[in-house]
Scaffold this active site. Structure first.
Site, PDB file in Angstrom:
ATOM      1  N   ASP A 210     -23.722 -93.967   7.590  1.00  0.00           N
ATOM      2  CA  ASP A 210     -23.906 -93.960   9.038  1.00  0.00           C
ATOM      3  C   ASP A 210     -22.735 -93.220   9.709  1.00  0.00           C
ATOM      4  O   ASP A 210     -21.575 -93.411   9.324  1.00  0.00           O
ATOM      5  CB  ASP A 210     -23.947 -95.421   9.517  1.00  0.00           C
ATOM      6  CG  ASP A 210     -24.443 -95.555  10.938  1.00  0.00           C
ATOM      7  OD1 ASP A 210     -25.581 -95.147  11.200  1.00  0.00           O
ATOM      8  OD2 ASP A 210     -23.690 -96.078  11.784  1.00  0.00           O
ATOM      9  N   GLU A 260     -16.827 -91.256 -10.859  1.00  0.00           N
ATOM     10  CA  GLU A 260     -16.304 -92.162 -11.888  1.00  0.00           C
ATOM     11  C   GLU A 260     -17.455 -92.980 -12.496  1.00  0.00           C
ATOM     12  O   GLU A 260     -17.573 -93.099 -13.712  1.00  0.00           O
ATOM     13  CB  GLU A 260     -15.275 -93.084 -11.230  1.00  0.00           C
ATOM     14  CG  GLU A 260     -14.686 -94.146 -12.103  1.00  0.00           C
ATOM     15  CD  GLU A 260     -13.994 -95.221 -11.249  1.00  0.00           C
ATOM     16  OE1 GLU A 260     -13.284 -94.863 -10.280  1.00  0.00           O
ATOM     17  OE2 GLU A 260     -14.191 -96.415 -11.569  1.00  0.00           O
TER      18      GLU A 260
HETATM   19  C1  NOJ Z   1     -26.877 -94.219  13.622  1.00  0.00           C
HETATM   20  C2  NOJ Z   1     -27.978 -95.154  13.243  1.00  0.00           C
HETATM   21  O1  NOJ Z   1     -29.036 -94.418  12.682  1.00  0.00           O
HETATM   22  C3  NOJ Z   1     -28.384 -95.880  14.511  1.00  0.00           C
HETATM   23  O2  NOJ Z   1     -29.551 -96.619  14.346  1.00  0.00           O
HETATM   24  C4  NOJ Z   1     -27.223 -96.748  14.940  1.00  0.00           C
HETATM   25  O3  NOJ Z   1     -27.552 -97.374  16.163  1.00  0.00           O
HETATM   26  C5  NOJ Z   1     -25.959 -95.905  15.133  1.00  0.00           C
HETATM   27  N1  NOJ Z   1     -25.739 -94.988  14.047  1.00  0.00           N
HETATM   28  C6  NOJ Z   1     -24.750 -96.791  15.245  1.00  0.00           C
HETATM   29  O4  NOJ Z   1     -24.471 -97.384  14.013  1.00  0.00           O
END
Ligand code: NOJ
Length: 547
Positions: A210, A260
């Site tokens: 993310d 690794e």
């Molecule tokens: C991107 C994720 O896909 C989304 O759903 C989320 O709200 C934001 N990042 C924050 O983590």
């Protein structure tokens, strides 16, 4: 379909399981791991190579799991570690890979480390794990800088200190419930090393990362030249908060951990990053051989339904990303985006209803186009059913924090997250047990036209087109060739060839055109009369390369 020596992820088609909405195994109206496990056989029949599972860790769910309070456990809402292990086991038995979603830019304000930082007060070691700073103005009542959060509002929230007085501010690039980790504190990196190892030891095949352009902020936290840009675009634009050079050290470190494990057992893991940067060449920097294996290429999400626009964006990705040796990871839908059927059905005339039939035709054509490209692709659950966005959810049912932060229901993402319809003619459409009171987002009655059961039973449905396309990707040798050659450049038609004799053509116009190729038809997204390529249609052929 990968050549024997090529790692599986280079051309895998992965299916995003948005856990809350895929399938519910305990009849509480929220999808979970047991439900997902029971859906694996379906995914294997569909023919994908694996699943990306959205965050399933303990979380107050204020951003539906992207607010993690414990990175090494399972939220009881979704099950427990045994459920997780069983899911991985069953997936592997079916030949499916499992990619887990990891959220390193921020955690939940419930995370013990953040709670400890709040309690420890200004100047403490514990506060170094996050971005705490004094406010501006005589009494510190103004935020430390002018940054705005992606989901609306200031990126800073002031805390009440342990002595009861208003005190420092902390940084959160999303909601106030998601404090950003301070990656300049070395212990943060150590913590995430352990998290990675914890899940790798449980057998996962990789991580979807993310906000992979986040983590590091400019060390001085200066004012942004254009503070509202992030908020307006909902994209990582603030040049001081995103895409800092130091972030690459983290991807090298994570890559070394994966390498690794790979060296130990010969399996191949992948790190696939959410890398939203301005240009494909910026993205290529994240895909250097010792960094991420993959990064989602988001440009097609914003590309209008136009042959030359698609050709330009695909060409840029192949030129700037694939030419470095990394695969392009194509994506048309995910849990943050309006579904393609609705997106491509939008009228250009304000106030007109979207034309969903046209949108559905275009969405399926786009899917076949994507599946014919070299590289990897990520599908989002429900796109194989041709699901449109649910645009008329009742206001009081909306749960996306963006709606609360902006006051704009239309900015929310709930409409693409409505629980999947599996079977039957009325809600909950087999998503959950009949005894469930309701699903976490209400399903509209018209979902009865989109159930898995119905579409699988209809051999002409888009479900079968997806399945046939996935099967051909595995079996047509020409589709293993990483190169792509552009063909015809007629108005509104995009065409390319791969390997020995494979061609794909897409008619972006609203009228049938003469088929640009003669050969053996493999698949088309709409029925085509002899010698024609129907409107808003993609088709694949094998042609005689000598002809
Ligand atoms: C991107 C994720 O896909 C989304 O759903 C989320 O709200 C934001 N990042 C924050 O983590």
């Amino acid at each position: 379909m990968a050549t024997p020596s090529a790692p599986w992820w280079r051309d895998a088609v992965m299916y995003q399981v948005y856990l809350r909405s895929f399938r519910d195994g305990n009849s509480d109206g929220v999808g979970d791991l047991r439900g997902a496990r029971s859906g694996l056989a379906y995914l294997s029949t569909l023919g994908v190579d694996g699943v990306w599972i959205s965050p399933c860790f303990p979380s107050p769910q204020r951003d539906h799991g992207y607010d993690v309070s414990d990175y090494c456990a399972i939220d009881p809402l979704f099950g427990d570690l045994d459920d997780f292990d069983l899911l991985v086991r069953d997936a592997h038995q079916l030949g499916l890979k499992v990619v887990l979603d990891i959220v390193p830019n921020h955690c939940s304000s419930d995370h013990p480390r953040f709670q400890e930082a709040l309690a420890a007060g200004p100047g403490s070691e514990a506060r170094r794990w996050f971005h705490f700073a004094e406010g501006r103005g005589a009494d510190g009542s103004l935020p430390p800088n002018n940054w705005r959060a992606m989901f609306g509002g200031p990126a800073w929230t002031r805390v009440v200190e342990p002595d009861g007085r208003p005190g420092q501010w902390y940084l959160h690039m999303f909601t106030p419930h998601q404090p950003d980790w301070n990656w300049r504190t070395p212990e943060v990196a150590d913590l995430f090393d352990k998290v990675l190892r914890f899940w790798l030891d449980r057998g996962v095949d990789g991580f979807r990362i993310d906000v992979a352009v986040g983590l590091f902020k400019h060390p001085d936290l200066p004012d942004s030249p254009d503070p509202t840009a992030d908020e307006d675009a909902r994209d990582a634009i603030n040049p001081l908060a995103w895409n800092q050079p130091e972030v690459h050290t983290v991807w090298r470190r994570w890559r070394a951990i994966c390498d690794e494990y790979d060296a130990y057992d010969g399996k191949q893991r992948t790190l696939v990053g959410e890398v939203a940067v301005p240009t494909p060449s910026d993205q290529a920097l994240y895909l250097r051989p010792d960094e991420l294996h993959q990064a989602f290429y988001f440009d097609l999400l914003h590309t209008p339904w136009d042959a030359s626009a698609f050709r330009e964006r695909i060409g840029a990705a192949l030129h700037d990303i694939a030419s470095t040796g990394a695969p392009v990871t194509w994506v048309l839908n995910n849990h943050d985006q309006q579904r393609t059927v609705t997106r491509y059905g939008q009228s250009v005339l304000p106030g007109q209803e979207p034309d969903l039939d046209r949108g559905a035709a275009r969405a399926l054509a786009a899917a076949l186009l994507m599946l014919a490209l070299p590289g990897s692709a990520y599908l989002y659950q429900g796109e194989e059913l041709g699901l449109p966005e649910v645009t008329d959810l009742p206001l009081d049912a909306l749960t996306d924090p963006i709606v609360a932060a902006t006051g704009r229901p239309e900015a929310g993402r709930d409409g693409c997250r409505v629980p999947l319809p599996w079977s039957g003619t009325k809600p909950p459409f087999g998503f959950t047990g009949a005894e469930a009171d309701r699903t976490w987002l209400p399903q509209p009655d018209w979902f009865d036209r989109y159930t898995v059961q119905l579409l699988r039973a209809n051999g002409d449905s888009c479900w079968h087109t997806y399945r046939d396309g996935l099967q051909l990707r595995r079996t047509v040798p020409a589709l293993r060739d990483p190169a792509l050659r552009w063909l015809a450049d007629d108005d509104g038609i995009l065409a390319f060839a791969r390997g020995e004799g494979f061609v794909c053509a897409v008619n972006f116009t609203d009228a049938p055109v003469p088929a640009p190729f003669r050969g053996t038809p493999l698949l088309s997204s709409q029925p085509c009369d002899d010698g024609k390529l129907a409107a808003n249609t993609a088709a694949w052929w094998i042609v005689d390369p000598a002809a």
